[in-house]
Design an enzyme around this catalytic site. Structure first.
Site, PDB file in Angstrom:
ATOM      1  CD  GLU A 148     -25.341 -59.286  12.607  1.00  0.00           C
ATOM      2  OE1 GLU A 148     -25.518 -58.668  13.670  1.00  0.00           O
ATOM      3  OE2 GLU A 148     -24.453 -60.145  12.454  1.00  0.00           O
ATOM      4  CB  SER A 199     -21.283 -59.198  10.889  1.00  0.00           C
ATOM      5  OG  SER A 199     -20.682 -58.330  11.804  1.00  0.00           O
ATOM      6  NE  ARG A 227     -30.668 -64.385  18.919  1.00  0.00           N
ATOM      7  CZ  ARG A 227     -29.723 -63.490  18.659  1.00  0.00           C
ATOM      8  NH1 ARG A 227     -28.466 -63.809  18.791  1.00  0.00           N
ATOM      9  NH2 ARG A 227     -30.050 -62.275  18.300  1.00  0.00           N
ATOM     10  NE  ARG A 236     -21.952 -67.881  15.586  1.00  0.00           N
ATOM     11  CZ  ARG A 236     -21.870 -66.728  14.924  1.00  0.00           C
ATOM     12  NH1 ARG A 236     -22.701 -65.745  15.228  1.00  0.00           N
ATOM     13  NH2 ARG A 236     -20.970 -66.557  13.985  1.00  0.00           N
ATOM     14  NE  ARG A 270     -29.356 -64.485  11.953  1.00  0.00           N
ATOM     15  CZ  ARG A 270     -28.751 -63.761  12.886  1.00  0.00           C
ATOM     16  NH1 ARG A 270     -28.105 -62.653  12.556  1.00  0.00           N
ATOM     17  NH2 ARG A 270     -28.766 -64.136  14.142  1.00  0.00           N
TER      18      ARG A 270
END
Length: 423
Positions: free
Chosen positions: A347, A350, A273, A258, A388
RNA sequence: GGAGAGGUGGCUGAGUGGUCGAAAGCGCUUGACUCGAAAUCAAGUGUGCUCGAAAGGGUACCGUGGGUUCGAAUCCCACCCUCUCCGCCA
């Protein structure tokens, strides 16, 4: 993508849905373009019918008669080219507009503009109590030699990282942990999916055309996927699935990339991130039935909750508000584990369902018991995103002496019960 | 990266300018026969858009996109993909 017929017949619903998601749409324009599209289509079809009829006459006709007919046809054709060009233009605009129309969020989705308005549904466990000020994960990991961010940046650039020693051990232990849970217990089929994926599947899953900025692109034109969902859904693109195969549940693994464009300044430190990571994803296709989607949504959410529980992480489940939903999502739950250094939940998972939004774009159908072709429903949820999840593990399990306890379920895989010390 | 072959309906596979949405076989559905099944026989059996209350009609689709032609699965161009051989490689 929504069904144009549904849009035509439920304009207010679609409009309210877009408003709830805080997405600007020009439905009036779409309807106008659709009318134009239908008008041109009919006009052109009538002309084609005429052309076909005359072509048949030419075939039978002879000599002079034939030449006369051919000449007439040339006149007829002159007008057709214009209509055809016009229709092409209209179709381009029609398709472009159709791709911008968001799916309608569920009634139960709370109003709100951003994740701040997400609604806490439940929590599990307790916030850990510390007799000291808990350190952020990147400090702990650096101090214990679990991660090297300086060299990460040197080698890989911004947001680059290396995990080494116990850091790498922990990551690999997590892989074995999640693989063990899903491959042996959940009735999911494991899938090892490509990350290098062509444009179609991104459009189909709803990441493109609007998300170009977030994706890495190769010099050959493929994109690097940010989730295995893209390839796994693409797997069934343009296919009719045997109804008896549904629901299809995949435990899909892929490296993920990403660009995090627009998130400069956010979570710059550590591995929360990053540009390059790995993710195990639950991807589900089921029959086109709302209740089934809802039930499976709860199921894949529960699957991930169980993992967090086994890892002993305090977390909460939030129902994402309208403004925090993606284009295609009907409803989404985020699982957020406690992050002691930030004194807030962050988070980890999801879970969303889409109804037929993705499958319509991807053209994934099945034939129901009445013989009718239907677009399947699709859902997905994180199984485990690494590295993460390391952030919360390290922070929640840190001790006063600066070392980190290994969550009991991972001890057999890590081979020790404390990170950063010799065995 | 180089050379060659090829992409047609659920499948196999025919079709090189016209009545081809597409032969034939297989498969599938329904019916007949049968106590039942098999075999056999008969009929049916793609998708999208669009008009229509429906029956049904129109149109498009033979990898994708363009082009030639009165007319394209068939001819031309570009692209994508698959296979074979060579090269390289975990």
């Amino acid at each position: 993508m929504l069904d144009i017929k549904f849009i035509r017949e439920n304009l207010d619903v679609v409009k309210a849905g877009a408003a709830k998601k805080h997405i600007a749409v020009d439905l009036e324009r779409l309807i106008a373009v659709d009318e134009e599209r239908k008008r041109l289509r009919q006009e052109l079809d009538a002309k084609k019918a005429e052309q076909n009829r005359r072509s048949n006459e030419i075939q039978i006709a002879k000599d002079l008669e034939r030449e006369k007919l051919i000449e007439q046809m040339q006149h007829l054709k002159a007008g057709m080219a214009e209509s055809e060009d016009r229709l092409k233009e209209v179709m381009v605009e029609w398709q472009t507009l159709m791709l911008t129309i968001p799916n309608v969020p569920d009634m139960s989705v709370p109003d709100g503009e951003s994740d701040e308005q997400n609604l806490e549904a439940r929590t599990w466990g307790e916030k850990p109590a510390f007799s000291f000020t808990p350190k952020p994960h990147h400090e702990l990991m650096t101090a214990l030699g679990l991660a090297d961010f300086e060299r990460g940046a040197k080698v890989a650039g911004f947001r680059g990282y290396f995990l080494r020693g116990d850091g790498a051990r922990l990551l690999m232990a997590l892989r074995r942990f999640v693989e063990d849970r899903f491959m042996n217990r959940e009735g999911f089929e494991p899938m090892f999916a490509p990350s290098l994926v062509r444009r179609e599947a991104f459009i189909g899953t709803g990441y493109l055309p609007q998300g170009e900025e977030d994706l890495y692109k190769t010099q050959n034109g493929e994109y690097l996927a940010g989730t295995a969902e893209v390839a796994t859904m693409g797997y069934f693109m343009n296919e009719v699935i045997d109804q008896s195969m549904l629901p299809l549940k995949f435990f899909a693994y892929s490296p993920c990339f990403r660009r995090e464009a627009g998130s400069h300044g956010k979570d710059e430190k550590g591995v929360f991130r990053v540009h390059e990571f790995e993710k195990y994803e639950q991807v589900v296709l089921c029959e086109a039935d709302h209740a089934t989607s809802v039930q499976l949504h709860e199921e894949i959410t529960a699957n991930s909750e169980k993992l967090l529980q086994e890892l002993g992480l305090h977390y909460r489940v939030v129902v994402n508000c309208g403004g925090d939903l993606g284009l295609g999502q009907v409803k989404k739950y985020d699982l957020e584990a406690w992050m002691p250094s930030e004194n807030r939940y962050r988070e980890t998972h999801s879970a969303s369902y889409f109804h037929d939004f993705q499958t319509r774009r991807l053209n994934i159908r099945y034939r129901d018991s009445g013989g009718i072709l239907r677009y399947a429903h699709s859902l997905n949820n994180t199984a485990l995103a690494i590295p993460r999840i390391l952030t919360q593990i390290v922070e929640n399990y840190q001790k006063a002496d600066g070392t980190v306890k290994v969550p009991p379920v991972l001890v057999p895989h890590v081979g020790k019960d404390t990170l950063g010390v010799a065995r």
